[in-house]
Scaffold this motif. Structure first.
Motif: not given
Length: 454
Positions: A54-56, A58, A381, A389
């Motif tokens: 999951r990444f803030s 993309t 993220d 990061t």
């Protein structure tokens, strides 16, 4: 110099066995590893479950590509960055109906064809200069160049040299072949050809120019037989994501690159983290005899801290919305199936009762680590402070059957320890770093680990 080597005695061997048996954990580890292998036993469950995909931020780059049984990751990853730019210019989504395969993709076979052809010429010209200068065949330099010839690996700058000269074509106009997907036999034949050429140069220095001409032609024949004849022009037409049909008519690969990818990527520079103290940060580094296109841009990098590379990669994705090409040592602490990298993902030391304590500088200096794989960052993220990061999203080129449909998650500490290079726009560098590119480079020998190819 004769060195006295002490043999392993029977009494020493008996002591090793006795000490092994005294520790009950050794037998438990042996039972587990002999049955399952080391990675499942050493796998750090807690670390793995906490490293989420999951990444803030993309950058959607569609379906991952597959380099199959070849070492073309640097071409795949650079073309994956280029296809993101092209898709925006063409207004197509990640599953465009303009491509029969269902996703727009550049021809990596086309890029490899011209890389190999250019490398034949580069190698022959380079070796001819050494032969004329009287370099002994058994010197370290000659032996290294002969052993290292005609691999698949490369660098960002080498890729840009190809695209500037030859452009690029969509994959349907020059698809993969058996040899592009498994390059070992083709490379072996080319390697034998070039070894033979050098032998003839040494035997008859007066005929070097003719030897270069003859063996370049032979290399061209071998490549064309294995990879096919690349197009010099093609009719380009596509349907955009809004359902509008477009027809460009006939276009050359060079025109396609300039029109739909633009010269922006060609203005990128390479940042590298060489951790060895004798190579100062803020200075340019280059590798002797490293290149692919004679007359192209030299393969050189600016040595910077890893944190600066992180800051650049984060800003490119968050502010410009673009993927970021990078090179790393991909093997340590990798869960290929789940698609994860973290410095503590496997607890080998606990299984073996060994403290693996080398830092990044020592790993480079003692042959433990070097860049060997290129990929693209397509997400990150970022903590609430907007600077820190936590983890990175990576587009790999190993197909979609592993990881998160081919996408990997990388912890931030793994970036620090095993990422060596990123390609960034020169314009985003501070003035002192931009000026450093105008200064002479620190020249490192051909076999230096910073010359390792992805």
């Amino acid at each position: 110099m004769t060195v006295q080597l002490n043999p392993l005695s029977s009494s020493a061997l008996q002591e090793l066995r006795s000490n092994f048996d005294k520790r009950e954990a050794n037998r438990l580890a042996m039972n587990a590893v002999t049955s399952s292998g080391i990675d499942p036993v050493a796998h750090n469950y807690d670390r793995s479950r906490l490293l989420q995909h999951r990444f803030s931020v993309t950058v959607d780059n569609g379906k991952v590509t597959s380099q199959a049984h070849s070492g073309r990751c640097w071409l795949f990853s650079s073309l994956n960055v280029a296809r993101f730019v092209a898709r925006k210019a063409l207004n197509i989504d990640t599953n465009s109906p303009s491509n029969p395969a269902g996703d727009f993709e550049f021809s990596q076979n086309y890029a490899m064809y011209y890389d190999k052809l250019e490398r034949v010429n580069y190698f022959l010209q380079d070796m001819a200069a050494l032969v004329r200068a009287g370099e002994p065949v058994d010197s370290q330099l000659m032996q290294f160049l002969l052993s290292d010839v005609m691999g698949d690996g490369g660098q960002w700058i080498m890729a840009m040299n190809l695209y500037k000269k030859y452009g690029a074509v969509p994959k349907q106009y020059f698809p993969e072949t058996a040899s592009s997907q498994n390059t070992s036999q083709m490379n072996s034949q080319l390697r034998s050809l070039l070894h033979q050429a050098v032998a003839h140069m040494v035997a008859d220095p007066g005929s070097i120019e003719q030897i270069i001409s003859d063996y370049t032609a032979a290399g061209h024949r071998i490549l064309t037989i294995h990879l096919g004849t690349p197009p010099t022009a093609f009719d380009w037409e596509w349907t955009d994501k809004d359902g509008n049909f477009h027809r460009d008519g006939q276009i050359t690969p060079q025109e396609f690159w300039q029109k739909y990818v633009s010269a922006g990527l060609e203005d990128y520079v390479c940042l590298i983290d060489d951790p060895r103290r004798e190579h100062p940060k803020g200075k340019k580094i280059a590798i002797e005899h490293l290149g692919n296109v004679a007359g192209g841009d030299p393969t050189e990098y600016l040595n910077v801290p890893a944190q600066f590379m992180k800051d650049c990669a984060r800003k490119i994705m968050t502010e410009q919305g673009l993927p970021v090409w990078f090179g790393a040592d991909c093997h340590p602490m990798m869960d290929r199936k789940e698609g994860k990298w973290a410095t503590d993902l496997f607890e080998y030391g606990r299984v073996y009762d060994v403290d693996f304590d080398l830092d990044k500088e020592q790993r480079v200096r003692f042959g433990e680590s070097a860049m060997n794989h290129a990929m693209a960052f397509v997400g990150v993220d970022v903590a609430d402070d907007g600077q820190t990061t936590n983890r990175w999203k990576v587009e790999n080129s190993w197909g979609s059957d592993i990881a998160d449909k081919g996408y990997f998650a990388m912890s931030d500490d793994w970036f620090t320890q095993y990422v060596y290079e990123v390609a960034v726009p020169k314009s985003m560098l501070p003035e002192e770093y931009r000026k450093a590119f105008d200064e002479p480079a620190i020249m490192l020998p051909a076999w230096d680990p910073m010359g390792a190819l992805a």
